[in-house]
Scaffold this motif. Structure first.
Motif, PDB file in Angstrom:
ATOM      1  N   ALA A   1     -12.273   4.504  -0.204  1.00 31.54           N
ATOM      2  CA  ALA A   1     -11.273   5.459  -0.680  1.00 31.54           C
ATOM      3  C   ALA A   1      -9.992   5.337   0.119  1.00 31.54           C
ATOM      4  CB  ALA A   1     -11.819   6.887  -0.568  1.00 31.54           C
ATOM      5  N   SER A   2      -8.885   5.633  -0.563  1.00 33.98           N
ATOM      6  CA  SER A   2      -7.569   5.647   0.067  1.00 33.98           C
ATOM      7  C   SER A   2      -6.879   6.949  -0.319  1.00 33.98           C
ATOM      8  CB  SER A   2      -6.740   4.452  -0.412  1.00 33.98           C
ATOM      9  OG  SER A   2      -5.483   4.399   0.244  1.00 33.98           O
ATOM     10  N   TYR A   3      -6.205   7.551   0.655  1.00 31.10           N
ATOM     11  CA  TYR A   3      -5.482   8.807   0.403  1.00 31.10           C
ATOM     12  C   TYR A   3      -4.072   8.694   0.970  1.00 31.10           C
ATOM     13  CZ  TYR A   3      -4.411  13.780   0.135  1.00 31.10           C
ATOM     14  OH  TYR A   3      -3.822  14.976  -0.175  1.00 31.10           O
ATOM     15  N   PRO A   4      -3.041   9.128   0.215  1.00 30.08           N
ATOM     16  CA  PRO A   4      -3.102   9.734  -1.115  1.00 30.08           C
ATOM     17  C   PRO A   4      -3.392   8.684  -2.179  1.00 30.08           C
ATOM     18  CG  PRO A   4      -0.840   9.454  -0.440  1.00 30.08           C
ATOM     19  CD  PRO A   4      -1.668   9.072   0.750  1.00 30.08           C
ATOM     20  N   THR A   5      -3.862   9.163  -3.303  1.00 32.87           N
ATOM     21  CA  THR A   5      -4.153   8.259  -4.411  1.00 32.87           C
ATOM     22  C   THR A   5      -3.335   8.685  -5.627  1.00 32.87           C
ATOM     23  OG1 THR A   5      -5.949   7.248  -5.700  1.00 32.87           O
ATOM     24  CG2 THR A   5      -6.144   9.614  -5.213  1.00 32.87           C
TER      25      THR A   5
ATOM     26  N   PRO B   1       1.365   6.351  -2.207  1.00 29.84           N
ATOM     27  CA  PRO B   1       0.060   6.357  -2.879  1.00 29.84           C
ATOM     28  C   PRO B   1      -0.382   4.989  -3.395  1.00 29.84           C
ATOM     29  CG  PRO B   1       1.404   8.198  -3.618  1.00 29.84           C
ATOM     30  CD  PRO B   1       2.304   7.303  -2.821  1.00 29.84           C
TER      31      PRO B   1
ATOM     32  N   GLU C   1     -14.343  10.398  -1.326  1.00 28.97           N
ATOM     33  CA  GLU C   1     -12.966  10.819  -1.625  1.00 28.97           C
ATOM     34  C   GLU C   1     -12.740  12.273  -1.240  1.00 28.97           C
ATOM     35  OE1 GLU C   1     -12.407   7.748  -5.419  1.00 28.97           O
ATOM     36  OE2 GLU C   1     -12.666   9.900  -5.758  1.00 28.97           O
ATOM     37  N   ARG C   2     -13.730  13.136  -1.507  1.00 29.10           N
ATOM     38  CA  ARG C   2     -13.597  14.550  -1.136  1.00 29.10           C
ATOM     39  C   ARG C   2     -13.562  14.719   0.382  1.00 29.10           C
ATOM     40  NH1 ARG C   2     -17.590  15.148  -5.117  1.00 29.10           N
ATOM     41  NH2 ARG C   2     -19.146  15.525  -3.482  1.00 29.10           N
TER      42      ARG C   2
ATOM     43  N   GLU D   1     -10.106  13.521   1.712  1.00 26.37           N
ATOM     44  CA  GLU D   1      -9.050  14.491   1.409  1.00 26.37           C
ATOM     45  C   GLU D   1      -9.179  15.722   2.293  1.00 26.37           C
ATOM     46  OE1 GLU D   1      -7.124  16.957  -2.384  1.00 26.37           O
ATOM     47  OE2 GLU D   1      -8.934  15.753  -2.656  1.00 26.37           O
TER      48      GLU D   1
ATOM     49  N   ASN E   1     -12.345   8.867  -8.366  1.00 28.84           N
ATOM     50  CA  ASN E   1     -11.024   8.372  -8.710  1.00 28.84           C
ATOM     51  C   ASN E   1     -10.985   6.848  -8.657  1.00 28.84           C
ATOM     52  OD1 ASN E   1      -8.240   7.349  -7.428  1.00 28.84           O
ATOM     53  ND2 ASN E   1      -7.772   9.088  -8.748  1.00 28.84           N
TER      54      ASN E   1
ATOM     55  N   SER F   1      -1.842  10.311   5.556  1.00 33.40           N
ATOM     56  CA  SER F   1      -2.647   9.402   4.732  1.00 33.40           C
ATOM     57  C   SER F   1      -3.982   9.148   5.415  1.00 33.40           C
ATOM     58  CB  SER F   1      -1.915   8.069   4.517  1.00 33.40           C
ATOM     59  OG  SER F   1      -1.667   7.441   5.772  1.00 33.40           O
TER      60      SER F   1
END
Length: 706
Positions: free
Chosen positions: A299-303, A329, A263-264, A267, A176, A282
């Motif tokens: 990576a950052s969550y949520p995106t 996000p 990222e996986r 999450e 992403n 988050s």
């Protein structure tokens, strides 16, 4: 004629000649000296420019695989100057257009309004250009929809379709990477006022992330055809024809496969926290190459899906991007998320203790609680561990031994009446690790975190004294509890003092201390590298469309923490113990690659939007392999609970991706970097994008795709 009349005549003649001289001087200035400028002005009045935006340069991963690239696409535009002339100001046309794209009329209306036309609190998704330029409504429209618009031009007056290059995201590895890449948008009036940038109305420019950081390289040079017209707007001559020049490509240090895996893992960690009963709102994760500072994944969550900026934001999407309920996000948590580091900070406290003269090979008490003044500071879960070695104390994350050391040092520095020259070992150790400063990563909008030392305390007091001294009049009604009123009274009296509670909380990464995940990753890279740490770098090089290197970004040493080698050796041993028989032992049990790290579980003060108390922040900071540290890996999950069970598992998953671990075995063929992180600069391969988009015969960035 009298003498007086002669004098009057002479004065009059002098005045006339002076006026004539001034007049001829002005004519000479305008017609000779400034003729060029006024000629250009005259031509501009009777000339019309047709601007062709340049193909924007691609951004690729470390192997040359495109993360974002300009591809031909159909874009639907709205002409406000045409709509405004219609009897209903274009409302009917906009409703037809909304139905065509299965959108709400409110979304279409909002996108076609100038920001100044809307209330300040309702400008999400508004147009920041002028009504006289085409307003992009929907990007990537289908051919069927485009044909409907063109075939029914009478029903869609003021709606136009054009084939132009638009930003596309191949996501070849399922990555992403939105917060790193950023997005582009149309130029604003403020942009146009900056003459040094020479922007045109029809251009798109970088707004966030790498897109804005390296906009000058990615932008290219727009093509401009200038036509002279007469007063009836009939073209009489073409005066200029400059061809567009494609922008340069940017090669990054991001590896698409690793980014996707990170990222996986992030999450999954957030969802694991929720499954365990925590809010898990988050998170962030960072992978650095220790000996260069290269950012291999972030990576950052949520995106959010990066395409939404090209397709056109709905009002709901724009609101959701900044909604606290949705987890905000739009926020890039690796750079902008500020959190207490909790027990991951104890590595800094080790350095402070060593500098204060505490023997690292000594034994220390780990009681269930420590009484300091009139307050009781409890160990985690109020459990006593007896007398133990300091490395064991770090491994099992004992808090109470640090309470005692920090309190003793606070007393030696004078307590509430500090000496004229304090040692401040804990504050100075944190300062050496860069706490309270930005890392200098090549991305915009990084936050600095907070180092709550004596200087910060004084500044904070001066800014907030009036509020706390008038707390019962200025605070919200729900905040007028006995406890908060007492806190306000103390802050009014001596809020500029470092109290004993401040000192002991600081030693375990609580209190007012805040860091970003990128800073903590840099700190653990420093530990792994015996004190030397590098500025985090996302960009690897700028290359032209032929692959020629325009600019290379080489590693930059940010600082060197000068400590005895014995201190680093102690930390290396203790952080390995965390993983083998400490708080992360169960998480990494049987893991075939030796890694070192530290768990962190930070208490958070405050409430969620629904009124519930906030859960702890989960951290795991690490590096590996232990014997030859190559990667620093950090994960943070906000309101994620325990450091080990949430973030620790997530970091283990990232190492599995890095080293190709399946079960308890390493498969080198599945490793991300089987031969180490590439040192060469990859050639950007735009043809790879054709695997997801049919681009047969289309030129992208000067390359013809087959």
């Amino acid at each position: 004629m009298s003498q007086r009349s002669k004098i009057s005549l002479i004065v009059f003649q002098s005045l006339v000649f002076s006026l004539l001289f001034a007049l001829f001087g002005r004519l000479f200035y305008l017609q000779v000296l400034e003729s060029g400028r006024y000629k250009e002005a005259a031509i501009s009045i009777q000339s019309r420019d047709i601007v062709t935006p340049a193909i924007r340069g691609a951004i690729s991963d470390i192997n040359g695989s495109p993360l974002v690239v300009d591809l031909p696409g159909l874009v639907v535009f709205i002409d406000r100057s045409t709509l405004d002339k219609q009897s209903d100001k274009g409302a009917t046309v906009l409703r037809r257009t909304a139905a065509l794209f299965n959108l709400e009329y409110a979304d279409i209306y909002q996108r076609t309004r100038l920001c100044g036309e809307l209330p300040v609190n309702n400008r999400a998704g508004c147009w920041n250009g002028t009504r006289y330029q085409p307003i992009p409504l929907v990007g990537g429209a289908s051919q069927d929809v485009a044909l409907k618009i063109m075939e029914n031009s009478d029903q869609f007056a003021g709606v136009n379709v054009a084939s132009i290059p638009i930003r596309s995201y191949p996501s070849l590895e399922g990555e992403n990477v939105s917060h790193v890449l950023g997005y582009v948008g149309s130029v604003t009036d403020e942009d146009l006022k900056n003459s040094s940038k020479n922007y045109y109305r029809s251009e798109v420019v970088g707004k966030t992330g790498l897109e804005t950081q390296y906009n000058e390289y990615l932008r290219g040079t727009p093509g401009v055809r200038t036509f002279l017209v007469n007063r009836k707007e009939v073209v009489t001559k073409e005066s200029k024809n400059i061809q567009a020049i494609a922008g340069n490509n940017l090669v990054t240090n991001i590896d698409a496969k690793l980014q996707s895996g990170v990222e996986r893992a992030l999450e999954a960690a957030v969802k694991r926290a929720r499954a365990s009963g925590y809010r898990g709102d988050s998170g962030a994760a960072v992978v650095l190459e220790i000996k260069t500072g290269r950012v291999l994944a972030m990576a950052s969550y949520p995106t959010y899906e990066p395409e939404i900026w090209q397709k056109g934001l709905t009002v709901k999407q724009a609101e959701d991007l900044f909604s606290e309920v949705k987890g905000v996000p739009a926020l890039s948590r690796p750079l902008q998320g500020l959190f207490a580091p909790a027990s991951t900070f104890k590595s800094v406290s080790v350095v402070a203790a060593a500098n204060a003269g505490y023997p690292l090979d000594g034994s220390y008490n780990c009681p269930a609680s420590v009484e300091i003044g009139n307050r009781t500071f409890n160990n985690f879960d109020s459990v006593a561990a007896g007398r133990l070695k300091l490395d064991v104390g770090l491994a099992i994350s004992c808090d109470s031994l640090w309470y005692q050391i920090a309190y003793d040092e606070w007393v030696r520095d004078g307590g509430l009446k500090p000496k004229s020259k304090t040692n401040d070992y804990f504050f100075n150790a944190a300062k050496a690790f860069g706490v309270g400063k930005v890392t200098g990563i090549d991305l915009p909008s990084e936050l600095s975190g907070r180092l709550p030392n004596r200087t910060w305390k004084q500044n904070w007091f001066e800014q907030n004294k009036d509020f706390y001294c008038n707390y019962q009049q200025r605070a919200k009604k729900q905040d007028l509890t006995r406890y908060l009123i007492e806190i306000a009274r103390e802050n009014c009296l001596d809020g500029n003092k470092v109290r004993a509670g401040d000192a002991v909380n600081f030693s375990i990464g609580q209190g007012d201390t805040l860091v970003t995940p990128i800073r903590l990753a840099q700190m653990y890279a420093a530990i792994a590298n015996n004190g030397t740490y590098y500025k985090p770098q996302v960009a690897r090089a700028v290359v032209d469309t032929d692959g020629k290197v325009i600019k290379e970004f080489k590693p930059e040493v940010a600082d060197v923490i000068k400590e005895e080698q014995s201190t680093w050796d102690f930390l290396h041993r203790a952080l390995r113990m965390v993983v083998t028989r400490g708080t992360a032992g169960s998480v990494f049990s049987g893991f075939p690659v030796a890694v070192s790290g530290k768990t962190g579980t930070a208490q958070v003060f405050g409430k969620n939007p629904n009124g519930s108390a906030k859960d702890d922040t989960s951290w795991f900071a690490s590096y590996g392999p232990t014997e030859d540290p190559t990667y620093a890996v950090v994960m943070m999950v906000s309101q994620g609970g325990f450091g080990a069970s949430t973030s620790g598992v997530g970091v283990r998953d990232i190492y599995s991706t890095l080293f190709g671990v399946t079960g308890n075995k390493v498969d080198p063929s599945k490793a991300v970097f089987p031969n180490g992180v590439p040192t060469n600069i990859a050639k950007v391969d735009l043809k790879i994008a054709a695997s997801k988009v049919d681009l047969t015969g289309v030129k992208v960035g000067g390359v013809k795709l087959k």
